[in-house]
Write a protein that holds these residues in place. Structure first.
Motif, mmCIF file in Angstrom:
data_model
loop_
_atom_site.group_PDB
_atom_site.id
_atom_site.type_symbol
_atom_site.label_atom_id
_atom_site.label_comp_id
_atom_site.label_asym_id
_atom_site.label_seq_id
_atom_site.Cartn_x
_atom_site.Cartn_y
_atom_site.Cartn_z
ATOM 1 N N UNK A 230 -1.108 -18.086 41.951
ATOM 2 C CA UNK A 230 -1.643 -17.304 40.826
ATOM 3 C C UNK A 230 -0.572 -16.768 39.886
ATOM 4 N N UNK A 231 0.694 -16.822 40.311
ATOM 5 C CA UNK A 231 1.777 -16.403 39.400
ATOM 6 C C UNK A 231 1.955 -17.409 38.264
ATOM 7 N N UNK A 232 1.572 -18.662 38.500
ATOM 8 C CA UNK A 232 1.822 -19.714 37.517
ATOM 9 C C UNK A 232 0.553 -20.350 36.960
ATOM 10 N N UNK A 233 -0.582 -20.132 37.615
ATOM 11 C CA UNK A 233 -1.828 -20.748 37.180
ATOM 12 C C UNK A 233 -2.902 -19.683 37.011
ATOM 13 N N UNK A 234 -3.655 -19.787 35.912
ATOM 14 C CA UNK A 234 -4.639 -18.752 35.587
ATOM 15 C C UNK A 234 -5.856 -18.821 36.504
ATOM 16 N N UNK A 235 -6.315 -20.014 36.799
ATOM 17 C CA UNK A 235 -7.523 -20.175 37.604
ATOM 18 C C UNK A 235 -7.151 -20.733 38.978
ATOM 19 N N UNK A 236 -7.510 -19.997 40.017
ATOM 20 C CA UNK A 236 -7.241 -20.446 41.385
ATOM 21 C C UNK A 236 -8.513 -20.355 42.215
ATOM 22 N N UNK A 237 -8.540 -21.120 43.300
ATOM 23 C CA UNK A 237 -9.703 -21.101 44.195
ATOM 24 C C UNK A 237 -9.215 -21.074 45.635
ATOM 25 N N UNK A 238 -9.997 -20.448 46.481
ATOM 26 C CA UNK A 238 -9.675 -20.350 47.905
ATOM 27 C C UNK A 238 -10.032 -21.659 48.608
ATOM 28 N N UNK A 239 -9.104 -22.140 49.439
ATOM 29 C CA UNK A 239 -9.382 -23.285 50.304
ATOM 30 C C UNK A 239 -9.883 -22.734 51.635
ATOM 31 N N UNK A 240 -11.111 -23.037 51.977
ATOM 32 C CA UNK A 240 -11.708 -22.468 53.189
ATOM 33 C C UNK A 240 -11.156 -23.099 54.461
ATOM 34 N N UNK A 241 -11.028 -24.424 54.459
ATOM 35 C CA UNK A 241 -10.573 -25.160 55.642
ATOM 36 C C UNK A 241 -9.574 -26.225 55.241
ATOM 37 N N UNK A 242 -8.543 -26.382 56.056
ATOM 38 C CA UNK A 242 -7.520 -27.399 55.824
ATOM 39 C C UNK A 242 -7.147 -28.006 57.166
ATOM 40 N N UNK A 243 -6.976 -29.317 57.213
ATOM 41 C CA UNK A 243 -6.508 -29.953 58.441
ATOM 42 C C UNK A 243 -5.013 -29.709 58.604
#
Length: 417
Positions: A230-243
């Protein structure tokens, strides 16, 4: 047993330490092992102490006083009684630092670094442990240097897993709360070693592996693993699950939420990793585990700032092939250059490198006899994992592209800052 890791941002001040209590009250604290980093930016402050020791001893006491005053302010807010035993324990730690800097005769910067910088974690865990007891949460403080054994590669110690597992298992009993330091270990002579910057995550993974823990939770000031910084990008989204595999890919390309070394021991024993907000401990955050893939499957943006783009061209128009490329990589390794991207043609070779040890000028001198060397400093490397047309166009419209490299799932751009 669960392993919780609290980073510097989570214990940067007295309120942060109090919030650790809130998290433990929300989640419970039996069968829990806490790994705690240095408070706030104290690792950086201790690095300045080491720098002053080698370059300008006239300011050494000023840098030490800055660190002392920082911790003293936190102590006074947490412990109104000036006679509380924790004040004495903290003073002893500072006396140890000063004593080492007085009697040390080693000119080895990395050795001195490890003996000094690690006191940031010893101080933070001493304070947090005392405060937990003050509010009625019984806990057992452990010196991680007695448990994690490494070689003597100072600043980047390699873990002796067999010895470490035996020591950790022998030190921990069920149904108790433990607190220890991240980042640290010790060599065969019991000198302090460190596991590399951001190594506290790795410490949590080492402990979890040795104890066959149920889970590791990294408590941060973000809601979990985001698809962009978020320091470099205005729009961010949460990743719920990652392998595990996806998380290792993200870490390899430079995602700062998870330390690259952290995932490997967890994957070997299939221990899930959670990244959660210490401000909202009941929120789900992100879970990294076996076979989860990535959800939601959206473009993930990673940026590495302050890189160097180096282009090498053969002076005699001869091909740059296997023998010359192997020599190039040996030089890059010998000069401690982290290679983040390579691209070559018949007579040219481009590489994006991280000059964190300031060895660029030495490297250029060694290369200039065989190659025409052109360097562009202060560039940034952008990586888009699971890219789509929109994500590429957004980046291209905002940046001046110097080099592009595309794979099936990943595209990278070196851009002018």
């Amino acid at each position: 047993m669960r392993v919780f890791k609290f980073g510097g941002a989570s214990v940067k001040d007295a309120q942060g330490v109090k919030n650790v209590v809130n998290v433990l009250n929300e989640t419970g604290h039996e069968n829990t092992f806490l790994v705690v980093s240095a408070m706030g930016k104290m690792t950086n402050a201790m690095e300045e102490v080491v720098k002053a020791y080698f370059t300008d001893k006239t300011v050494l006491s000023d840098h030490l006083s800055e660190v002392e005053n920082y911790h003293e302010a936190i102590l006074q807010e947490l412990f109104p009684n000036p006679n509380h035993h924790v004040f004495y324990r903290v003073r002893l730690l500072f006396e140890e630092v000063k004593g080492f800097l007085t009697w040390n005769k080693s000119p080895n910067y990395s050795f001195v670094y490890d003996q000094v910088v690690g006191y940031g974690e010893l101080l933070s865990t001493t304070i947090v442990s005392a405060y937990l007891k003050e509010v009625g949460i019984e806990n057992h403080w452990l010196d991680i240097r007695e448990l994690i054994k490494t070689d003597d590669n100072y600043r980047d110690g390699t873990v002796n897993w067999t010895r470490t597992e035996l020591l950790i298992k022998g030190a921990v009993e069920p149904n108790k709360l433990y607190i220890t330091q991240g980042f640290l270990g010790s060599d065969a002579n019991n000198f302090t070693t460190t596991l590399g910057r951001e190594g506290s995550d790795y410490t949590a993974a080492i402990v979890a592996y040795c104890l066959k823990a149920n889970s590791v939770t990294i408590w941060k000031d973000v809601p979990g693993v985001l698809n962009a910084d978020p320091r470099y990008f205005k729009e961010t989204a949460l990743l719920n699950n990652i392998s595990y595999r996806e998380a290792i890919e993200l870490a390899f390309y430079g995602a700062s939420v998870i330390h690259p070394k952290t995932l490997q021991p967890l994957q070997r024993k299939e221990i899930p990793l959670q990244v959660k907000s210490f401000l909202h401990p009941k929120n789900k955050g992100t879970t990294v585990g076996k076979g989860i893939g990535i959800e939601p499957k959206i473009p993930c943006f990673i940026v590495k700032k302050n890189q160097v783009l180096m282009k090498l061209s053969s002076l005699d128009f001869s091909f740059i092939v296997e023998d010359s490329i192997s020599g190039l990589f040996k030089l890059l390794h010998d000069n401690q250059m982290k290679v983040d991207l390579i691209q070559n043609s018949a007579i040219s070779f481009s590489v994006c490198i991280d000059n964190k040890f300031n060895r660029l000028e030495d490297l250029k001198k060694k290369l200039s006899g065989k190659f025409k060397v052109v360097c562009q400093e202060h560039v940034a490397l952008y990586t888009i994992r699971h890219f789509d047309d929109k994500s590429i166009e957004t980046l291209k419209s905002e940046k001046q592209i110097l080099l592009e490299q595309r794979g099936i799932e990943t595209i990278q751009f070196v851009v002018k800052e």
